[in-house]
Design a protein around this motif. Structure first.
Motif: not given
Length: 245
Positions: A10-12, A84-87, A119-134, A175-179
Motif C-alpha cells: 500500500a502507498l499512502v 492499494v493507493l490511498v490518496n 497519483m492515480i495516473h502513476a499508480a493505475l498500471p500497477r494496480l491493474l496488474e494486481r487487481r488492486g484498490a484506490v 480494481v476497486r475504487v473507494v471514496v
C-alpha cells in the motif's frame, strides 16, 4: 498483527500526520507493507519507528507529477508491485470567495484534486496488474457545499466525480475504487486556515461536538479494503454523531 492484508503493498499519501498517519499504521498492523509518502520526511521516519509492521518512508509532493511517479516506482522497486493507493494528502484553506487570496485556491486545487489525479495516473498500471484498490479520502464537503468553503468543496466534489468515472473504467478489470467522506476530524487540517475568523469558527465547532478521530477514518478504510474481492464498497460517509450536516 492480524494479517488481514498480508502480502499487500500500500502507498499512502499525506502520511506524516492525522488521517494519513492513522491509515498507514492501521494497514501495517493488518500485515500490509506500507510506503508512507509526505513532504515532512522527519515525521515519516518517526512513524516508521512506531509502526507494528513494515512502513517505508518516501519523500512525496503530490503537486508534482514526477514526485508522484517516483513514489510509485519506489514502492514497486522495494516490494515488487502495488495493491492499494490511498490518496489522503490535502489541505483546507477556508475563507469567503469575495476578496480571497486566489493563490490559496491554487494550492488547494493542486494538492487536493490534481495531486490525487497525479497519483492515480502513476499508480493505475500497477494496480491493474494486481487487481488492486484506490481509496480517495474526500469529505462531507464533497457532498454539501457551504459558505466560506467553496474551493475546498470544489476540490472534494471533483475527487468524487473523478472516482466515479475511474470506477466505471476499471471495475470490470478487478480494481476497486473507494471514496471515504469523513465529517469533522481532529487533525491538523484546520491549522492550515489563514483567515483568523474561519480558524476560530473551526475551533468552536471542534469544541462543541465530539469529532471523529483519525483512527475512525482508518477503520472505515480497512473495512472497505478487507471485503471479499467480489464486494466493492464504493462510498463511505462517516460523520460525528453530533454533526448535523
Amino acid at each position: 498483527m492480524n494479517g488481514t492484508l498480508n502480502g499487500k503493498v500500500a502507498l499512502v499519501t499525506g502520511a506524516s500526520s492525522g488521517i494519513g498517519e492513522a491509515i498507514a499504521l492501521a494497514l501495517a498492523e493488518q500485515g500490509a507493507k506500507v510506503v508512507a509518502g509526505a513532504r515532512r520526511t522527519e515525521r515519516l521516519a518517526a512513524l516508521a519507528g512506531r509502526a507494528c509492521g513494515e512502513v517505508v518512508p518516501v519523500a512525496l509532493d503530490v503537486t508534482g507529477r514526477r514526485s508522484a511517479e517516483a513514489a510509485v516506482a519506489a514502492a514497486v522497486e522495494r516490494f515488487g508491485g502495488l495493491d492499494v493507493l490511498v490518496n489522503n494528502a490535502g489541505l483546507m484553506l477556508a475563507g469567503p470567495i469575495e476578496g480571497a487570496d486566489v493563490t490559496e485556491w491554487t494550492r488547494m486545487i493542486d494538492t487536493n484534486l490534481l495531486g490525487s489525479l497525479h497519483m492515480i495516473h502513476a499508480a493505475l498500471p500497477r494496480l491493474l496488474e494486481r487487481r488492486g484498490a484506490v481509496v480517495q479520502i474526500s469529505s462531507t464537503s464533497g457532498r454539501i457545499a457551504s459558505a466560506a468553503s467553496g474551493v475546498y468543496s470544489a476540490t472534494k466534489f471533483g475527487i468524487t466525480a473523478f472516482a466515479e468515472a475511474l470506477r466505471q473504467e476499471v471495475t470490470e478489470r478487478g480494481v476497486r475504487v473507494v471514496v471515504v467522506e469523513p465529517g469533522f476530524v481532529t487533525t491538523e487540517l484546520t491549522d492550515h486556515i489563514t483567515d483568523p475568523a474561519m480558524r476560530e469558527a473551526a475551533r468552536q465547532i471542534a469544541s462543541a461536538i465530539r469529532p471523529l478521530r483519525p483512527d475512525d477514518v482508518a477503520a472505515a478504510v480497512l473495512y472497505a479494503l478487507t471485503q471479499p474481492v467480489h464486494v466493492a464498497v464504493n462510498e463511505i460517509l462517516v460523520r460525528p454523531t453530533d454533526q448535523s450536516r
